[in-house]
Enzyme design. Structure first.
Site: not given
Length: 703
Positions: A343, A379
């Site tokens: 993330d 990401e």
């Protein structure tokens, strides 16, 4: 109770069958107390007198699995210098393998008095803090083997452990919403039927719900608020407490592996749940704030925030890097997971200020013999300056391709002049990944993900509807590149419903037939809706849960998705390991590995690519020109195909290429009808084919 000296490595609580070694890093601590808790809450404190390299350690004979514990760290409290030690705050072990009891919000959790941020708060927090738990490392893995599916053969399914299974009628109620529920045969059968090779689980590291959300009666449902990087979230276990969540998680992994399905974890190493300078003192803040967190250089009482959550982990610190790498290795070696999706991965590359692809984090991952061998998905952005880094990660990494998502959405909603971009994204985004030696599978392709509209909502709403989040519909992305097909939200209009069904098939087929790795969002295969909420991070209810009652009414979409996934698997031309080059496949031949055609049947010219209309295009994929070798070293050969795309609102007559490409073609995928399989009547070369409005057709060469 007196501790034996023990050892400084490994960090955390390590049970050896006789007793447990405890080790905690803190460079600023003057003294560390290990706190043991009985079932009735009675606390016993043990001074860890041994210190080696700033690691405070000790061994307790007879202490074993199920023992709840925490730490109290004595040291300087000087927020103006970034130091926030306070022995009145019970602290979670950053290396805890399990965490239990949950968090109860109370003023004692904070290092300051409410209403007076500069006043130190010495209230004891032990009653309200989750407890770390000693776990048994022993588990019968039987003959578990990691599936090790190659990237180019992968089909990823993004899922939420609780949300995916909580309403499934065929899963026993006690198992719904749990690791055991995800491992239930009915779930594995569904994933297998879809052709899924990997589940990418939204955060399963122990997390907590923000105080502000709890006050609103909401929760941090998505889980991007980690407080324990080694501990599987206890609320996802059917038998939580005493470390049982560890055994249940391992059982889930073993069951999925037995079905040939990999487990990829969405991990949040960019920040923790302790938030900014006004956040609670739960773990690393009270252990060694300066080492673990990125503080402002000119005023270290404040935290540098590249994540929008209040803090960022200090990847300049070797101890923070060790924490991250130890966590990753633990999940691979002890929990048998197959990869990670990072993330806001750009934050991990901010060793100083800018995002740096040569940052130490990438170097240690590259050199690690364990972590470097599993799937690594970034990401590739954060909220800091220059944070959008799609295409800029090192060669070992793959990336969520946000440009793919945006381009495919724009094409199918009929936005003009997207043909060149669409062609690039469909063929693996070579403009992003080829120059640094990466392959098409560096692109993790997706049209929908947990963050944003579901597939059904993407074709049903023009605007977000996030009122339930309690922020006056101000949260969430406002530019969704969605189109409601003529009516906002639910509709009874047959024409609108038919168009939405077709658009869903268009998006699914495009995703599964693009070069790269497709990722499907859970429930999209049978019409899951969030009623227009595109930021359901706080909705642990019917808004976010997968509604399995939709399955029967959308069986045709499930069949279509499964059929196209199987079609992709059967034909390697749709999952090449190398980029197309556009050159003849053999010397002296004009037939290339790929060719693009206008609806007229003529090859695309520069003018065609720049045409404002730009809503119809045909691509030829040459199955004889695949430069890949199979596992036996044999040349990969496939049939050849034409794919015709029409995002226009009217039917278009498409002229097929001349006989050089094939004497005849037969339709094998048609999103207008939803049929997958050879048509009865082939179409001859150079003949016209009516391409229905807003549809995709795949034609296979007839030898």
């Amino acid at each position: 109770m007196k501790a034996w000296p023990g050892t400084s490595y490994p960090l955390g609580a390590t049970y050896d069958g006789v007793g447990t070694n405890f080790a905690l890093f803190s460079e600023v601590a003057d003294r560390v107390e290990l706190c043991l808790f009985d079932d009735d809450g009675t606390e016993t404190r043990v001074h860890l007198s041994e210190v080696s390299g700033f690691v405070h350690h000790g061994y307790l004979h007879g202490v074993g699995p199920g023992q709840r514990y925490g730490y109290r760290v004595h040291g300087p409290y000087a927020p103006e210098r970034g130091m926030r030690c306070n022995p009145n705050k019970l602290l979670i072990d950053p290396y805890a393998k399990a965490i239990s009891d949950g968090l109860r919000w109370d003023e004692s959790l904070f290092g300051y008095r409410f209403g007076s941020p500069d006043e130190r708060n010495d209230a004891d927090s032990a009653e309200f803090v989750p407890k770390s738990v000693v776990v048994s490392p022993f588990f019968d893995w039987a003959d578990d083997r990691l599936p090790k599916t190659p990237y180019h053969e992968s089909v990823i399914y993004e899922a939420h452990v609780r949300g995916l299974t909580i309403t499934h009628p065929e899963i026993p109620p006690p198992l719904r919403g749990t690791y055991a529920g995800l491992a239930h045969p009915v779930m594995i059968d569904h994933l297998t039927r879809l052709g899924v090779t990997a589940v990418e689980l939204m955060p399963v590291h122990q997390f907590i719900s923000d105080h502000t959300l709890v006050e609103k009666g909401l929760s941090n449902y998505w889980g991007y608020n980690t407080i324990g990087f080694f501990a599987p979230h206890d609320a996802y276990a059917s038998q939580a407490g005493s470390g049982n969540q560890v055994q249940e998680f391992k059982g889930m992994v073993r069951a999925l592996h037995d079905a040939g399905i990999e487990v990829i974890l969405d991990v949040v190493y960019n920040h923790t749940a302790e938030g900014n300078h006004l956040g609670p003192t739960l773990s690393m803040r009270g252990i060694d704030n300066v080492s673990y967190y990125r503080l402002e250089d000119d005023d270290p009482q404040y935290y540098t925030d590249y994540t929008g959550t209040g803090n960022s982990l200090n990847v300049r610190s070797p101890h923070t890097l060790q924490l991250i790498m130890d966590s990753l290795r633990y999940w691979v070696t002890e929990m048998h997971v197959d990869g990670f999706r990072f993330d806001l991965a750009a934050t991990l590359a901010r060793e100083f200020y800018d995002v740096d692809r040569l940052a130490t984090f990438f170097e240690v991952v590259q050199q690690d013999p364990v972590v470097s061998q599993v799937k690594l998905i970034a990401e590739p952005w954060d909220v800091g300056p220059g944070g959008y880094q799609v295409g800029n990660f090192p060669p070992l990494w793959t990336e969520w391709n946000g440009k793919y998502r945006d381009t495919v959405r724009d094409f199918w909603r009929g936005e003009p002049a997207t043909l060149g971009e669409f062609a690039s994204r469909f063929t693996g985004s070579s403009d992003l990944y080829q120059n640094d030696g990466r392959r098409p599978y560096a692109s993790i392709n997706f049209v929908t993900a947990h963050d944003g509209f579901t597939l059904n909502d993407l074709v049903s709403y023009n605007e977000k509807h996030n009122e339930a989040n309690g922020e006056d519909n101000q949260d969430g992305e406002s530019h969704n590149r969605s189109w409601n097909c003529g009516a906002e939200g639910p509709s009874d209009d047959p024409g609108v419903l038919e168009l939405r069904t077709r658009q869903r098939r268009n998006l699914i087929a495009t995703l599964l037939l693009s070069q790269g790795v497709p990722m499907i969002l859970h429930g999209d295969e049978f019409g899951r809706t969030q009623n227009g909420n595109n930021n359901a991070y706080c909705q642990d209810n019917e808004v976010s849960w997968v509604d399995w009652s939709l399955l029967a009414g959308n069986a045709e979409l499930v069949d279509f998705t499964s059929a196209v996934t199987a079609f992709r698997k059967a034909h390697p031309v749709f999952r090449r390991k190398r980029f197309f080059v556009g050159r003849p496949i053999r010397k002296g031949e004009e037939l290339r590995d790929i060719a693009w055609f206008a609806p007229s049947g003529e090859e695309m010219t520069e003018q065609n690519w720049e045409d404002d209309f730009g809503r119809c295009i045909v691509v030829f994929l040459n199955g004889e020109g695949i430069p890949d070798l199979d596992s036996r070293g044999m040349q990969v050969v496939d049939d050849s195909f034409l794919i015709a795309f029409n995002s226009h609102f009217e039917d278009i007559e498409v002229t097929l290429p001349d006989v050089e490409y094939s004497p005849e073609w037969t339709v094998v995928v048609d999103t207008a009808t939803g049929e997958v399989g050879e048509s009865e009547k082939p179409t001859a070369a150079a003949e016209q084919l009516t391409l229905p409005a807003r549809s995709l057709v795949v034609l296979q060469r007839v030898s």
